[in-house]
Write an enzyme that holds these catalytic residues in place. Structure first.
Site, PDB file in Angstrom:
ATOM      1  N   ASP A 190      -5.728  -9.742   1.287  1.00  0.00           N
ATOM      2  CA  ASP A 190      -5.543  -8.345   1.688  1.00  0.00           C
ATOM      3  C   ASP A 190      -6.279  -8.128   3.006  1.00  0.00           C
ATOM      4  O   ASP A 190      -7.434  -7.717   3.046  1.00  0.00           O
ATOM      5  CB  ASP A 190      -6.087  -7.408   0.613  1.00  0.00           C
ATOM      6  CG  ASP A 190      -5.789  -5.942   0.931  1.00  0.00           C
ATOM      7  OD1 ASP A 190      -5.114  -5.683   1.948  1.00  0.00           O
ATOM      8  OD2 ASP A 190      -6.235  -5.065   0.169  1.00  0.00           O
TER       9      ASP A 190
ATOM     10  N   SER B  67       4.825 -20.279  -1.081  1.00  0.00           N
ATOM     11  CA  SER B  67       4.748 -21.718  -0.842  1.00  0.00           C
ATOM     12  C   SER B  67       4.164 -22.400  -2.063  1.00  0.00           C
ATOM     13  O   SER B  67       3.602 -21.751  -2.952  1.00  0.00           O
ATOM     14  CB  SER B  67       3.853 -22.046   0.370  1.00  0.00           C
ATOM     15  OG  SER B  67       4.268 -21.367   1.529  1.00  0.00           O
TER      16      SER B  67
ATOM     17  N   GLU C 294       0.819  -1.214   0.000  1.00  0.00           N
ATOM     18  CA  GLU C 294       0.000   0.000   0.000  1.00  0.00           C
ATOM     19  C   GLU C 294       0.848   1.257   0.000  1.00  0.00           C
ATOM     20  O   GLU C 294       0.595   2.204  -0.752  1.00  0.00           O
ATOM     21  CB  GLU C 294      -0.926   0.015   1.230  1.00  0.00           C
ATOM     22  CG  GLU C 294      -2.226  -0.723   1.064  1.00  0.00           C
ATOM     23  CD  GLU C 294      -3.202  -0.405   2.182  1.00  0.00           C
ATOM     24  OE1 GLU C 294      -3.269   0.777   2.610  1.00  0.00           O
ATOM     25  OE2 GLU C 294      -3.900  -1.326   2.625  1.00  0.00           O
TER      26      GLU C 294
ATOM     27  N   ASP D  47      -5.027  -2.714   6.127  1.00  0.00           N
ATOM     28  CA  ASP D  47      -5.257  -1.405   5.500  1.00  0.00           C
ATOM     29  C   ASP D  47      -4.607  -0.322   6.340  1.00  0.00           C
ATOM     30  O   ASP D  47      -4.660  -0.362   7.580  1.00  0.00           O
ATOM     31  CB  ASP D  47      -6.761  -1.094   5.383  1.00  0.00           C
ATOM     32  CG  ASP D  47      -7.414  -1.782   4.200  1.00  0.00           C
ATOM     33  OD1 ASP D  47      -6.696  -2.169   3.266  1.00  0.00           O
ATOM     34  OD2 ASP D  47      -8.654  -1.940   4.235  1.00  0.00           O
TER      35      ASP D  47
END
Length: 825
Positions: free
Chosen positions: A332, A260, A195, A335
């Protein structure tokens, strides 16, 4: 003269004797903490005698009368082998490293205090199921039993590192285990950095950002189609992918980024008729490895696989009926919120309801050989406030604002440990899927296989974002706007889930798994677009698979990225004319291009071509980015293949990156490629000589399995650090992520710390390996005994048969309830 000689001789002999005596003394004290795997101990806290049987690979097989006794013994074994590592993990998450290491770790301690992961873990203990609380308490008692034995029997303070850093070893608490799991969640998260960097780049040019990170369109890859539907050529290119004109940045190689591989085949796609599963979670390489192998004989049955010292659960492994593997989901779940300060009172911030006071408290960081440091911790409704000195937040934080972090893991009722232990006890895919209901962080794709079929589901909480949220979680947003605040989490049923696909193959390489619109999208920033191409090809090249074909895929070192990029960047450079004179830059370039023209993209440690390719694309990206981005280009340490491909295919006019802005002529992409190749060859020839054919990728791409503390000492580093030549690269299934920094940018710093392949047609033929050895003691023969096997792509058996564990066991430790022996007499 003779007298002087005699005195010099005497002094030399005395110094030699003193040196040898000092070395003997150091060895004596260090060896006191070497574990003795055969022994009997009376301990408090168990209900009946139990055994820890160490097999030939030094994997502890734990047998006890109750589950609590088994967890107790796991804590005992973890502490016996990895007490220093456990202590450092705990100190890290507590923000107490500076008590040991001084001022150089203050920055880390400050960040951990601000996030308050340990405080949240302490609150989370009460949120676990009662049986999990008992497991945590029993595990802690087992750790403390070993600490007590170390103290009472003078066992070298438990590890040689404690002699250098003479701090008290605190007894283990149930919250410590939960805190380490939260620390793993933090290490697997890169969304903050993404971000912030995207915001910084958006201040320059959103067009540049679009080239650096095009949105990954399409349905994603998770469940493969039936074998017969394989198209003649699996697409190797994502260069033409488009998307909205939003300020994207590439996935940057963050300090804690995770990756991974995991995949499974249903019985219908298995040669032996039983489901197959392969998993290799990638972590930062270290000595000892993060992973520790263990087998627990619970009342629900045996379970074996990879644990993390400090955590009482097998996080990747199998029981008699179910196997599971994990990959980072790249969800996600973080924030950044920009909070406006009240101009008249900086102790208050703006909220939807008006100005509101921060939740504030002081925290004192004790610093070795320095004055204590007091930090003021502040929280808003959105989360903890982070200073501008962390994550490069300062450049994107407006005046009179601060940045706060919203993150799913900042939860005082986090039940991820309960979820992990439920999964470990599950017998079927349905029970395994149900176990993920309460899992919060780190978000993981969990691939499962049982005797009948396969599945993949994402474990982890997804934030409940408003569809009208500014930036959709891709950019920092204004914290006081109601549409930017999180609501209740999305239901677990919304997490991506794939059960018994018709094609019989399911898996993940950190690639995009599902295509859904915001806010149910999972993420905009997926961790892989390259390895998935090779994985798809290998899975669909054959109708049925075996344990051996899954092992071959885990160890595959062919780079689809190299196969795609080299024909593009070298299209007009292949040597076709007369040979240039020996010793000239032109001849060096011709020799390199001649080798690359015959290369198949195999990142083999014994070849020069992978080194030439890696150096070329690195130098090329540097030339493309440095001109436009300036110092910001230093943040992009890993090669971004989609970016280079877009430039050389001129997608959306991306070839403009090739022109050097400060020069009058308009440079072509061919010219930039030639200059970058010359840059790379000059650097390589200065380090490895001018004979191109004598270069070896493995000389530059050594696995850096260094001891995080002792590995920095001038003499000790030759004893404790494990350096090995390795194959693979950034974009191969057998991944060996290059560091991208410093004088050795091609060192292998992140890879498969654990590999496991489970075959349910013959479960005891399942195999596993870790990258170093079970012991964290540098003098132990089990400190690095698996490292060479790991490097060569070999494995050790994974059996739940008690007789096999006992056969040629390296030792059996028996724990007896305190007073039981005396009572028997």
């Amino acid at each position: 003269m003779l007298t002087a000689f005699r005195w010099l001789l005497r002094i030399f002999v005395a110094m030699a004797v003193l040196t040898v005596a000092a070395l003997v003394l150091v060895y004596y004290f260090a060896s006191r903490s070497l574990p003795e795997y055969t022994g009997d101990y009376e301990v408090e806290g168990i209900s009946a005698p139990l055994e820890i049987v160490r097999d030939t690979a030094d994997v502890p097989h734990v047998f006890g009368a109750t589950d609590e006794d088994v967890y107790y013994a796991l804590g005992f074994a973890h502490a016996e082998d990895r007490l220093w590592q456990m202590t450092i993990l705990r100190r890290t998450v507590q923000g107490r490293l500076s008590e040991v290491f001084g001022v150089e770790t203050v920055r880390t301690d400050e960040l951990m205090r601000r996030l308050d992961l340990y405080g949240l873990a302490t609150k989370s203990v009460a949120a676990q199921d009662p049986d999990v609380q008992r497991a945590l308490e029993a595990y802690a008692k087992g750790v403390n039993a070993w600490i007590g034995i170390v103290n009472s029997q003078a066992k070298g303070r438990g590890a040689p590192e404690f002699f250098l850093f003479n701090n008290e070893i605190s007894y283990w608490q149930p919250a410590d285990s939960l805190a380490i799991l939260k620390l793993m969640a933090f290490k697997a998260s890169t969304q903050i950095s993404t971000e912030v960097l995207r915001a910084r780049l958006s201040l320059l040019d959103t067009g540049w950002a679009e080239d650096l990170m095009p949105e990954i369109s399409g349905p994603g890859t998770a469940a493969l189609p039936p074998y017969a539907s394989l198209v003649p050529d699996v697409p190797r290119s994502f260069a033409a992918l488009g998307g909205e004109n939003l300020p994207f940045l590439p996935r940057i190689a963050a300090p804690f980024g995770g990756a991974s591989n995991a995949w499974a085949a249903a019985p219908s796609r298995s040669a032996a008729g039983g489901a197959l599963l392969a998993n290799d979670p990638h972590v930062d390489l270290s000595a000892p490895s993060l992973w520790y192998l263990a087998r627990l004989e619970l009342t629900s049955g045996g379970v074996i696989g990879a644990t993390i010292p400090g955590v009482p659960a097998v996080l990747a492994g199998r029981n008699a009926d179910l196997g599971w593997g994990i990959t980072t989901a790249w969800a996600d779940d973080q924030d950044i919120k920009l909070e406006e300060l009240n101009p008249a009172d900086a102790t208050r911030y703006r909220s939807p309801e008006g100005w509101k006071p921060f939740v504030t408290r002081k925290s004192i960081i004790t610093v070795r050989d320095a004055q204590p440091i007091t930090v003021t911790l502040r929280w808003t409704d959105n989360g903890p406030v982070l200073p501008g000195t962390h994550f490069d937040l300062a450049p994107i934080t407006p005046p009179n604002h601060v940045a706060a972090l919203s993150w799913t893991a900042l939860d005082g009722a986090d039940r991820s440990m309960t979820s992990a232990i439920r999964l470990m006890r599950a017998k079927t895919r349905d029970e395994g899927i149900a176990a993920g209901e309460d899992f919060v962080a780190p978000a993981q794709n969990v691939v499962m296989a049982d005797h009948d079929g396969i599945a993949m589901v994402m474990f982890g909480a997804m934030p409940g974002r408003d569809p009208k949220m500014q930036g959709q979680g891709r950019l920092p947003s204004l914290g006081w706007m109601a549409e930017n605040r999180w609501g209740p989490r999305l239901p677990y049923a919304d997490n991506p889930r794939f059960t018994d696909p018709t094609g019989g193959i399911v898996g993940n390489t950190n690639n995009k798994t599902i295509d859904r619109s915001f806010p149910r999208h999972v993420t905009f920033d997926w961790g892989d677009t390259q390895r998935v191409q090779r994985w798809t090809r290998l899975m669909q090249e054959r109708e049925v698979h075996s344990r051996e074909s899954f092992i071959a895929a885990q160890l595959d070192t062919t780079s689809p990225t190299a196969r795609t990029l080299l024909p593009l960047i070298a299209a007009d450079l292949w040597f076709t004319g007369e040979a240039a004179p020996e010793g000239t830059p032109e001849r060096l370039r011709q020799d390199a291009l001649g080798l690359l023209a015959e290369w198949d993209g195999d990142m083999n440690e014994h070849l020069p071509e992978p080194l030439i390719y890696a150096a070329w694309v690195r130098a090329l990206q540097t030339r493309l980015l440095r001109d436009e981005l300036g110092p910001l280009s230093d943040s992009i340490t890993s090669v971004q293949p989609l970016f280079i491909e877009r430039v050389y295919r001129d997608v959306g006019g991306a070839a403009r990156w090739c022109d050097i802005m400060q020069s009058a002529p308009v440079e072509t992409c061919t010219e930039i490629a030639r200059m970058a190749l010359d840059d790379a060859l000059l650097q390589l020839s200065e380090k490895y000589g001018r004979n191109v054919e004598s270069w070896r990728w493995g000389d530059a791409h050594q696995a850096m399995q260094d001891h995080e503390v002792l590995g920095k000492f001038p003499v000790l580093k030759w004893i404790v650090n494990i350096r090995q030549s390795t194959s693979g690269g950034d974009n191969t299934l057998n991944r060996g992520l290059t560091s991208g920094r410093g004088p050795d940018p091609y060192m292998n710093v992140n890879g498969a710390g654990y590999r496991g392949v489970y075959d349910f047609a013959d479960p005891d033929s399942s195999v596993f390996i870790i990258s170093t050895g079970q012991s964290g003691h540098p003098l132990s023969r089990y400190y690095d005994d698996m490292s060479e096997l790991w490097r060569r792509g070999e494995y050790v058996p994974m059996s739940l048969d008690p007789a096999l564990a006992r056969a040629a066991a390296t030792g059996i430790t028996r724990l007896h309830p305190a007073g039981a022996a005396r009572a028997a007499n």
